[in-house]
Motif scaffolding. Structure first.
Motif, PDB file in Angstrom:
ATOM      1  N   THR A  91       0.829  -1.208   0.000  1.00 38.23           N
ATOM      2  CA  THR A  91       0.000   0.000   0.000  1.00 38.23           C
ATOM      3  C   THR A  91       0.860   1.254   0.000  1.00 38.23           C
ATOM      4  OG1 THR A  91      -1.684  -1.226   1.248  1.00 38.23           O
ATOM      5  CG2 THR A  91      -1.868   1.168   1.205  1.00 38.23           C
ATOM      6  N   LEU A  95       0.998   4.256  -2.765  1.00 40.53           N
ATOM      7  CA  LEU A  95       0.760   5.662  -2.452  1.00 40.53           C
ATOM      8  C   LEU A  95       1.874   6.568  -2.956  1.00 40.53           C
ATOM      9  CD1 LEU A  95      -0.659   5.302   1.179  1.00 40.53           C
ATOM     10  CD2 LEU A  95      -1.913   6.003  -0.871  1.00 40.53           C
ATOM     11  N   LEU A 108      -5.698   6.804  -4.381  1.00 37.82           N
ATOM     12  CA  LEU A 108      -6.214   6.748  -3.013  1.00 37.82           C
ATOM     13  C   LEU A 108      -7.336   5.725  -2.868  1.00 37.82           C
ATOM     14  CD1 LEU A 108      -6.258  10.556  -2.123  1.00 37.82           C
ATOM     15  CD2 LEU A 108      -4.591   8.841  -1.410  1.00 37.82           C
ATOM     16  N   ALA A 111      -5.789   2.361  -2.813  1.00 34.60           N
ATOM     17  CA  ALA A 111      -5.142   2.157  -1.514  1.00 34.60           C
ATOM     18  C   ALA A 111      -6.174   1.853  -0.429  1.00 34.60           C
ATOM     19  CB  ALA A 111      -4.326   3.391  -1.138  1.00 34.60           C
ATOM     20  N   ASP A 112      -7.361   2.464  -0.521  1.00 34.27           N
ATOM     21  CA  ASP A 112      -8.426   2.160   0.442  1.00 34.27           C
ATOM     22  C   ASP A 112      -8.828   0.688   0.389  1.00 34.27           C
ATOM     23  OD1 ASP A 112      -8.787   4.595   1.736  1.00 34.27           O
ATOM     24  OD2 ASP A 112     -10.028   5.395   0.113  1.00 34.27           O
ATOM     25  N   LEU A 115      -6.136  -1.307   2.112  1.00 30.88           N
ATOM     26  CA  LEU A 115      -6.185  -1.126   3.561  1.00 30.88           C
ATOM     27  C   LEU A 115      -7.360  -1.879   4.176  1.00 30.88           C
ATOM     28  CD1 LEU A 115      -5.237   2.657   3.935  1.00 30.88           C
ATOM     29  CD2 LEU A 115      -3.840   0.671   4.512  1.00 30.88           C
ATOM     30  N   VAL A 152      -1.593   3.666   6.978  1.00 26.66           N
ATOM     31  CA  VAL A 152      -2.837   4.421   7.094  1.00 26.66           C
ATOM     32  C   VAL A 152      -2.561   5.893   7.401  1.00 26.66           C
ATOM     33  CG1 VAL A 152      -3.240   4.055   9.570  1.00 26.66           C
ATOM     34  CG2 VAL A 152      -5.181   4.269   8.025  1.00 26.66           C
ATOM     35  N   HIS A 155      -1.496   7.468   4.066  1.00 30.53           N
ATOM     36  CA  HIS A 155      -2.697   7.687   3.253  1.00 30.53           C
ATOM     37  C   HIS A 155      -3.466   8.918   3.745  1.00 30.53           C
ATOM     38  CE1 HIS A 155      -6.973   7.088   2.230  1.00 30.53           C
ATOM     39  NE2 HIS A 155      -6.519   6.534   1.124  1.00 30.53           N
ATOM     40  N   HIS A 156      -3.585   9.073   5.056  1.00 29.36           N
ATOM     41  CA  HIS A 156      -4.315  10.207   5.624  1.00 29.36           C
ATOM     42  C   HIS A 156      -3.592  11.519   5.349  1.00 29.36           C
ATOM     43  CE1 HIS A 156      -5.984  12.845   8.805  1.00 29.36           C
ATOM     44  NE2 HIS A 156      -7.074  12.110   8.654  1.00 29.36           N
ATOM     45  N   LYS A 159      -4.131  12.684   1.767  1.00 32.97           N
ATOM     46  CA  LYS A 159      -5.507  13.116   1.523  1.00 32.97           C
ATOM     47  C   LYS A 159      -5.862  14.398   2.262  1.00 32.97           C
ATOM     48  CE  LYS A 159     -10.104  11.048   1.156  1.00 32.97           C
ATOM     49  NZ  LYS A 159     -10.907   9.813   1.423  1.00 32.97           N
TER      50      LYS A 159
END
Length: 309
Positions: A91, A95, A108, A111-112, A115, A152, A155-156, A159
């Motif tokens: 992941t 990203l 994204l 990637a969700d 995850l 995670v 990723h956050h 975003k």
């Protein structure tokens, strides 16, 4: 006669002939005596009968079953942790493509999905340790949980450009399992024919995952400059300074692993700050397509200097 005695007295002893003191017939047989005594002991042990109905034997059988069950569960948790680590790393690699592709939302979204698959494996861990002491098996799955926190949080940040909190991470680790409503255990809430199972990331795993995040942010900073993005390095630099300040407040009062990660965090921050300095001072002198090569060379020089020091 006198000449013969004198000749015998002056005769040199033969050095090649070994000399041993005279031994009694019973001496020198200690090994054979020990062997005989060992055989007698074995014969005596073989004649003994073990009472399988003894309370001591029964208690040790219970201990054996408990230890075997614990070891088997520990090995299953280690395997799950490895799978979580592999999927989380994939992941993170996915990203990193946000700096080179025009469609960030597609990356994204993909990637969700990955995850979500990682969370399902964490749900399997939660089911394995249901009713057990968390810290008794914590070392088995902590590497995978740290890698998941890193993925995670990365990723956050992409975003929202902020750091995800521990409460937000734990809020997504709630799993609904189909089971009989009568079979309930501690930590579960029966809802009809379903049970709610939760997994709580420990603060130590959260801090260690955030510390590993700084290395991925440093790589994203360097790759974004090569693609002509001049704003991301300064955003990453400000974000890393805030993380560094937070870890500095912890200092040596926190867990031992956190203090070890602080050195790596400072290295990542210094590399990002060096990139921002180059952009601010010499950005107009260097063509945009050559900035990534310049940063890569400077980063390798910094690594060599730190290795020598």
């Amino acid at each position: 006669m006198s000449d013969q005695v004198i000749h015998t007295a002056h005769q040199k002893p033969d050095l090649l002939t070994p000399w041993f003191p005279a031994l009694d017939p019973g001496e020198g047989c200690s090994r054979r005596k020990k062997t005989d005594s060992a055989q007698k002991t074995d014969n005596c042990d073989s004649n003994l009968t073990v009472n399988l109905s003894s309370p001591v034997i029964a208690a040790f059988k219970v201990f054996q079953l408990e230890l075997d069950t614990k070891h088997d569960k520990y090995e299953r948790l280690v395997k799950l942790s490895r799978d979580i680590t592999i999927d989380s790393k994939r992941t993170i690699f996915l990203l990193h493509r946000v700096t080179s592709v025009p469609g960030v939302e597609e990356v994204l979204t993909e990637a969700d999905v990955k995850l979500d698959g990682v969370r399902q494996k964490i749900g399997m861990i939660a089911e394995e340790i249901r009713g057990e002491d968390l810290y008794q098996f914590h070392r088995a799955f902590t590497p995978g949980i740290q890698e998941y926190v890193e993925a995670v949080s990365f990723h956050h940040f992409i975003k929202h450009r902020t750091l995800i909190s521990l409460e937000e991470i734990n809020a997504k680790l709630v799993f609904v399992k189909d089971s009989d409503a009568k079979e309930t255990a501690e930590g579960q809430q029966p809802i009809g024919a379903q049970q709610v199972l939760t997994f709580q990331v420990t603060p130590t795993d959260y801090l260690l995952g955030v510390a590993d995040l700084t290395g991925e942010l440093m790589r994203m900073c360097i790759s974004s400059v090569g693609n002509g993005d001049m704003d991301t390095p300064f955003q990453v630099s400000m974000f890393l300074r805030q993380i560094h300040d937070g870890f500095s407040y912890i200092g040596n009062t926190g867990p031992y692993e956190v203090s070890k990660k602080l050195h790596t965090l400072r290295q990542s921050l210094s590399k990002v700050e060096d990139a921002c300095y180059t952009l601010k001072v010499r950005g107009s002198e260097i063509p945009k397509h050559m900035l990534a090569d310049v940063f890569s060379s400077r980063t390798s020089m910094i690594d060599q200097d730190e290795g020598v020091a």
